[in-house]
Each structure stands twice: as structure tokens, then as C-alpha cells.
Design a protein around this motif. Structure first.
Motif, PDB file in Angstrom:
ATOM      1  N   GLY A  28       8.719  43.315   6.398  1.00  0.00           N
ATOM      2  CA  GLY A  28       7.320  43.715   5.965  1.00  0.00           C
ATOM      3  C   GLY A  28       6.254  42.862   6.543  1.00  0.00           C
ATOM      4  O   GLY A  28       6.528  41.770   7.412  1.00  0.00           O
ATOM      5  N   PRO A  29       5.091  43.124   6.304  1.00  0.00           N
ATOM      6  CA  PRO A  29       3.870  42.136   6.813  1.00  0.00           C
ATOM      7  C   PRO A  29       3.508  40.633   6.355  1.00  0.00           C
ATOM      8  O   PRO A  29       4.004  40.496   5.185  1.00  0.00           O
ATOM      9  CB  PRO A  29       2.572  43.158   6.520  1.00  0.00           C
ATOM     10  CG  PRO A  29       2.966  43.628   5.121  1.00  0.00           C
ATOM     11  CD  PRO A  29       4.693  44.014   5.147  1.00  0.00           C
ATOM     12  N   HIS A  36      -2.730  45.127  12.282  1.00  0.00           N
ATOM     13  CA  HIS A  36      -3.476  45.744  13.152  1.00  0.00           C
ATOM     14  C   HIS A  36      -2.619  46.913  13.514  1.00  0.00           C
ATOM     15  O   HIS A  36      -1.592  47.070  12.847  1.00  0.00           O
ATOM     16  CB  HIS A  36      -3.513  44.724  14.321  1.00  0.00           C
ATOM     17  CG  HIS A  36      -2.225  43.907  14.986  1.00  0.00           C
ATOM     18  ND1 HIS A  36      -1.380  44.755  15.791  1.00  0.00           N
ATOM     19  CD2 HIS A  36      -2.032  42.667  15.153  1.00  0.00           C
ATOM     20  CE1 HIS A  36      -0.274  43.872  16.086  1.00  0.00           C
ATOM     21  NE2 HIS A  36      -0.789  42.821  15.516  1.00  0.00           N
ATOM     22  N   THR A  42       4.842  49.966  14.341  1.00  0.00           N
ATOM     23  CA  THR A  42       6.094  49.541  14.036  1.00  0.00           C
ATOM     24  C   THR A  42       6.383  50.330  12.635  1.00  0.00           C
ATOM     25  O   THR A  42       7.375  51.078  12.597  1.00  0.00           O
ATOM     26  CB  THR A  42       6.332  48.143  13.956  1.00  0.00           C
ATOM     27  OG1 THR A  42       6.103  47.765  15.363  1.00  0.00           O
ATOM     28  CG2 THR A  42       7.613  47.782  13.411  1.00  0.00           C
ATOM     29  N   HIS A  71       5.776  31.671   6.740  1.00  0.00           N
ATOM     30  CA  HIS A  71       5.699  32.204   8.143  1.00  0.00           C
ATOM     31  C   HIS A  71       4.726  31.227   8.745  1.00  0.00           C
ATOM     32  O   HIS A  71       3.605  31.436   8.423  1.00  0.00           O
ATOM     33  CB  HIS A  71       5.292  33.456   8.236  1.00  0.00           C
ATOM     34  CG  HIS A  71       5.395  34.383   9.499  1.00  0.00           C
ATOM     35  ND1 HIS A  71       5.193  35.633   9.681  1.00  0.00           N
ATOM     36  CD2 HIS A  71       5.802  33.777  10.828  1.00  0.00           C
ATOM     37  CE1 HIS A  71       5.227  35.735  11.085  1.00  0.00           C
ATOM     38  NE2 HIS A  71       5.711  34.636  11.775  1.00  0.00           N
ATOM     39  N   ASP A 242       9.344  41.444  18.719  1.00  0.00           N
ATOM     40  CA  ASP A 242       9.217  40.245  18.817  1.00  0.00           C
ATOM     41  C   ASP A 242      10.021  39.471  17.552  1.00  0.00           C
ATOM     42  O   ASP A 242      10.200  38.066  17.627  1.00  0.00           O
ATOM     43  CB  ASP A 242       7.743  39.751  18.270  1.00  0.00           C
ATOM     44  CG  ASP A 242       7.308  40.563  17.140  1.00  0.00           C
ATOM     45  OD1 ASP A 242       7.484  41.750  17.135  1.00  0.00           O
ATOM     46  OD2 ASP A 242       6.730  39.743  16.336  1.00  0.00           O
ATOM     47  N   ASN A 243      10.473  40.261  16.790  1.00  0.00           N
ATOM     48  CA  ASN A 243      11.225  39.714  15.429  1.00  0.00           C
ATOM     49  C   ASN A 243      12.838  39.365  15.739  1.00  0.00           C
ATOM     50  O   ASN A 243      13.555  38.727  15.291  1.00  0.00           O
ATOM     51  CB  ASN A 243      11.398  40.744  14.454  1.00  0.00           C
ATOM     52  CG  ASN A 243       9.953  40.726  13.524  1.00  0.00           C
ATOM     53  OD1 ASN A 243       9.842  41.530  12.853  1.00  0.00           O
ATOM     54  ND2 ASN A 243       9.426  39.606  13.775  1.00  0.00           N
ATOM     55  N   HIS A 272       6.409  47.179  21.460  1.00  0.00           N
ATOM     56  CA  HIS A 272       4.943  46.642  21.028  1.00  0.00           C
ATOM     57  C   HIS A 272       4.006  47.701  21.275  1.00  0.00           C
ATOM     58  O   HIS A 272       3.894  48.506  22.388  1.00  0.00           O
ATOM     59  CB  HIS A 272       4.507  45.372  21.433  1.00  0.00           C
ATOM     60  CG  HIS A 272       5.134  44.296  20.721  1.00  0.00           C
ATOM     61  ND1 HIS A 272       5.150  42.882  21.338  1.00  0.00           N
ATOM     62  CD2 HIS A 272       5.458  44.317  19.269  1.00  0.00           C
ATOM     63  CE1 HIS A 272       5.922  42.159  20.116  1.00  0.00           C
ATOM     64  NE2 HIS A 272       5.943  43.143  19.178  1.00  0.00           N
TER      65      HIS A 272
END
Ligand code: AMP
Ligand code: ZN
Length: 471
Positions: A28-29, A36, A42, A71, A242-243, A272
Motif C-alpha cells: 500500500g501507499p 501521485h 500501479t 519507510h 521499484d519495489n 512506472h
């Protein structure tokens, strides 16, 4: 369903541990700022994936975390906690920031028809789970204490890197200029499971642990939440590309060390959204949000269509021209659909099934959403009766989520507003006629002016008064 698996780097048949049941985890965010439109790309693709899995017959249990601690500014273990940075930026508490941006994210999801997962868990609510896992990793010899922090020992694994081609060394702590070397680590790839000693003594979120008061690393939250809510076997794990490293690589390392076997069968990574100058990112600032897009005149459905028009494994470059063409495609589509009128005929089941199979097979080809979209146009072009077309479009929209079934409502709303306006004009024309008959020219002029201010021009003819809407 055939899907690309980032771990094997092959498109393969999607398999689940239990027949017809999918356990799905989506990262999640990090709620220190608005999502954004790149992040939202995603989530749109993950939403389509979940809906496609349901469409082809699976029950899906989906879990998502909300990152509200841990994070850090770099993807390694250094830099300030992003949540703290958000709190300082807005002069609020970390929890206020988390609540505010979780709410904003939820609203974005609603507008974009992204289904809110049944289980959404803030990272700060599962601290006991992380402590349990970390304790066991220490007992099993996969973790060590150094300099006050608890680290995962990557040297204990034969196959730490799972996603192959990425330029791992660029990301490895100590090998990149903006990532500081942590002297507490035994090996470059080791990562923090629990911080008790950090240079941020003012860290607002701290919990008791067997190793002292501190806070969890970023990666452990997804392992902990996934394990707690979905068990020791996971069918599919999703996130942006990116994860892959270090986040997902570290999730696999610690979870497999903890459960003692292979953990996740399938890794789904969405590419992306880039700007013309590179990746769109929250930390770079100047990013585009959904509200900003709306201000620019693009509805959330236009953005959803823009995303569905390209494949999730291809980078997508954001441009206003691109969005303009999605906007005009969306408007045309809605117009064409709203022109379909039920004829009171039976749905032609053989044609229905035929189209449905084509739509399904596009989704089964590694979630080919643009191919699936072409089925909508093929249905519209086809010769079948309108009732069958309507049934098919409603069916496809269960996956596409483009509010296509609202096309009729939108159109009806439009005409009923127009009809009401016309009724109002005709009433005023009648009042003006009576006023003129009574030689009340003042009222007659007032009515003309009132209508004029609403964009209506009155035209007096020998036969009576008509009107036209001014350009
Ligand atoms: P974050 O809020 O930074 O934790 O990111 C939320 C999700 O958005 C993660 O799955 C990221 O991998 C993904 N993401 C980050 N930047 C982009 C981007 N420019 N385009 C698409 N997805 C992204
Ligand atoms: Zn995660």
C-alpha cells in the motif's frame, strides 16, 4: 490465466495453493503525502488484476498495508522516516498526517473505481507480529544484533536476489553516494528489522520490544501483515517495479527464513508512469495528483482509460496529448454506448458467450487490457441486437471499471436537465406574453433580461416568441 512472474521472468500459468482461491497481497501507499498519478497507475493495474481474477472464476482475498512507519527517505535503511518528514512539513503529528493522506488515498481510489481491499492494515497496528517474527529470526540464526539494531543476515541465504536483472549493486547500501554505509552491518545486503539506535532520537513512533524501545524497519511490515492475514503461503504479491529491490527482495528473505519454505508463488510488478524527464516520484516534488488532473479537465475515468490502453509491463509516459486523446476516446465511447437503446429482445447467448470468451482470453494473456478494450469496440460495431450489446458492455465493465454502465444515466441526466431548462424558458415566454398583453412592458423586459443572463435569446416573430441558446 497466464501471467508474467517477475521471479521466474516468464509468462506462466497462474497457480494457486487452494483451488479457485487467491491470496493476494498488494503493497500500500506510504501516507506522508498525496498519492501521485504514477502510484495510482500501479493501484489501477492491481485493481484490474483482482477484478480479472474474479472474472475468470477465482475468489480473491486481498490484503493491503498502509505504510505509516518505517519507510525511510532512501530505499535502504538510512535517511529520515518519510512520515516524520511529512509531519514536520505540515506541522502536524505523524498520526494526523497518516489519517489525512490515508483518507485522500481512499477518495482517489473511489473516484478511480479502485476497489478498496477488504483488509487494509496500517503498519503501526501489527507491531506484535513483527516482534514475533524478528524474535524467531534471531532464534533461528537469520538475524543478529549490532550497534543496538537488529539486522537480517543476508549471508545465510543462497539466493538472496530473486528478481534477476535489476542493477542490484547500484541499490546496495554503501555502494551509492546517497545511501550511507551502516557500520553495524556485517554484510552489504543486510537490512534492519528493528531500530533501537538510530540517529533520530526524536522518532515519534516508538514501541517496547525485547531489544529496547524502537521501531520496525520498512520491509518487515509487509511480511508481518501478509503472514498474519493470509498465512504462510501467498499466491500473488503485487507492487510497482521499484519495489522489487530492496523491498520485495527483503520481504522474501525474511518471510522464507521465518516460515521455512517458499512463500509466494507469483510476483506481479507494474511498470512506472514516467514524466518526459524521468520517473514520477513523491520525493522529487512537483508531481501530479488526481485532483490536479481533474482541475486540468481530465476526469478520473479518462485517467483510468489512459492506463488501461497500455500494458502494465510497459513504461507509460505521461503527456497532455496522451490524456487528450484518452479523453476524446472516452467521450466518444460514452456517446456510442448511450445511443444503444434496449429493444426488448432476448440476449443472444451464443454471441454473448463468444464475445465474453474473447474478452476473457485477452485478460488471460498476461492481463492484456488494451486487447480487452478492443472487444468493447467490436461489440459496438457488431450486428447483434442492442440488448445483447448492452449486456456485454455491462459485463466487461466489471473488470474495466470505466463507468460504462453509467453512460445511459449520464445521457438521461443530460436530457432531463435540458428538458427542465426548456420548460422553464417556455414558462417565462408565456409570462412575458401575458405581461405584454397587459401593457406591463417593464416585466416583459425583465423577463427578456433574465433569460439573456442565462444565455437564452428571445426572438419575436409574427407567429409568437421563439428562443435560441446564445453561442
Ligand atoms: P509509495 O507510496 O511510495 O510506497 O508507493 C506506492 C506504490 O506506487 C508502490 O507499489 C510503488 O512501487 C508504486 N510507484 C511508485 N512510483 C511509481 C510510478 N512513477 N509509477 C507507477 N508506480 C509507482
Ligand atoms: Zn510492501
Amino acid at each position: 490465466m497466464r501471467l508474467y512472474n517477475s521471479e521466474t521472468r516468464n509468462i506462466e500459468e497462474f497457480k494457486t495453493v487452494k483451488p479457485n482461491e487467491v491470496s493476494m497481497y498488494t503493497c500500500g501507499p506510504t501516507v506522508y503525502h498525496f498519492a501521485h498519478i504514477g502510484n495510482l497507475r500501479t493501484y489501477i493495474m492491481e485493481d484490474v488484476l483482482e477484478k480479472a481474477l474474479k472474472y475468470v472464476g477465482y475468489n480473491v482475498k486481498r490484503v493491503m498495508n498502509i505504510t505509516d512507519v518505517g519507510h525511510l527517505a532512501s530505499d535502504g535503511d538510512t535517511g529520515e522516516d518519510k512520515m516524520l518528514a511529512g509531519a514536520v512539513r505540515e506541522n502536524k503529528s505523524v498520526m494526523e498526517i497518516a489519517a489525512q493522506y490515508t483518507d485522500a488515498f481512499k477518495q482517489d481510489c473511489q473516484k478511480l473505481n479502485i476497489a478498496w481491499p477488504k483488509v487494509v492494515i496500517p503498519a503501526t497496528s501489527c507491531i506484535d507480529e513483527y516482534i514475533k517474527i524478528i524474535s524467531e529470526l534471531l532464534d533461528k540464526g537469520f538475524a543478529y544484533k549490532s550497534n543496538g539494531n537488529i539486522y537480517f543476515d543476508s549471508s545465510k541465504l543462497d539466493n538472496y536476489f530473486r528478481f534477476g536483472n535489476q542493477k542490484q549493486n547500484k541499490m546496495v547500501v554503501g555502494a551509492r553516494e546517497d545511501v550511507e554505509e551502516d557500520k553495524g552491518k556485517k554484510h552489504q545486503n543486510d537490512f534492519v528489522l528493528w531500530f533501537t539506535k538510530s540517529k533520530f532520537e526524536n522518532h515519534a513512533l516508538k514501541w517496547d520490544s525485547p531489544w529496547g524501545v524502537g521501531y520496525p524497519g520498512w520491509h518487515i511490515e509487509c511480511s508481518g501483515i501478509s503472514y498474519k492475514y493470509l498465512g504462510e503461503y501467498l499466491d500473488i504479491h503485487c507492487g510497482g517495479v521499484d519495489n522489487k529491490f530492496p523491498h520485495h527482495t527483503n520481504e522474501i528473505a525474511q518471510t522464507e527464513a521465518f516460515v521455512g519454505h517458499k512463500w509466494c508463488g507469483h510476483w506481479f510488478h507494474s511498470e512506472h508512469l514516467n514524466t518526459t524527464t524521468g520517473k514520477m516520484s513523491k520525493s522529487k516534488g512537483g508531481f501530479l495528483t488526481l485532483s490536479k488532473l481533474e482541475e486540468m479537465g481530465y476526469s478520473p475515468m479518462v485517467y483510468r482509460l489512459f492506463c488501461l490502453q497500455s500494458h502494465y509491463r510497459k513504461q507509460l509516459v505521461f503527456s497532455e496529448e496522451g490524456l487528450d486523446s484518452a479523453k476524446s476516446a472516452y467521450e466518444k465511447l460514452i456517446k456510442r454506448i448511450s445511443n444503444l437503446k434496449p429493444e426488448g429482445k432476448e440476449v443472444d447467448m451464443s454471441i454473448f458467450e463468444n464475445f465474453k470468451n474473447k474478452f476473457k482470453s485477452a485478460l488471460e494473456k498476461d492481463l492484456n487490457t488494451s486487447l480487452a478494450l478492443t472487444q468493447v469496440f467490436d461489440v459496438l460495431k457488431s450486428e447483434v441486437n442492442e440488448d445483447t450489446k448492452i449486456a456485454l458492455i455491462k459485463d466487461f465493465d466489471k473488470v474495466l471499471g470505466l463507468n460504462l454502465e453509467l453512460a445511459w444515466e449520464q445521457e438521461t441526466k443530460q436530457t432531463s436537465v435540458d428538458a427542465e431548462f426548456e420548460k422553464y424558458i417556455l414558462e417565462l415566454i408565456e409570462k412575458r406574453k401575458t405581461a405584454k398583453l397587459n401593457k406591463d412592458f417593464k416585466t416583459a423586459d425583465e423577463i427578456r433580461n433574465e433569460l439573456s443572463s442565462k444565455g437564452v435569446e428571445l426572438i419575436d416573430t409574427k407567429e409568437g416568441t421563439t428562443f435560441k441558446i446564445k453561442d
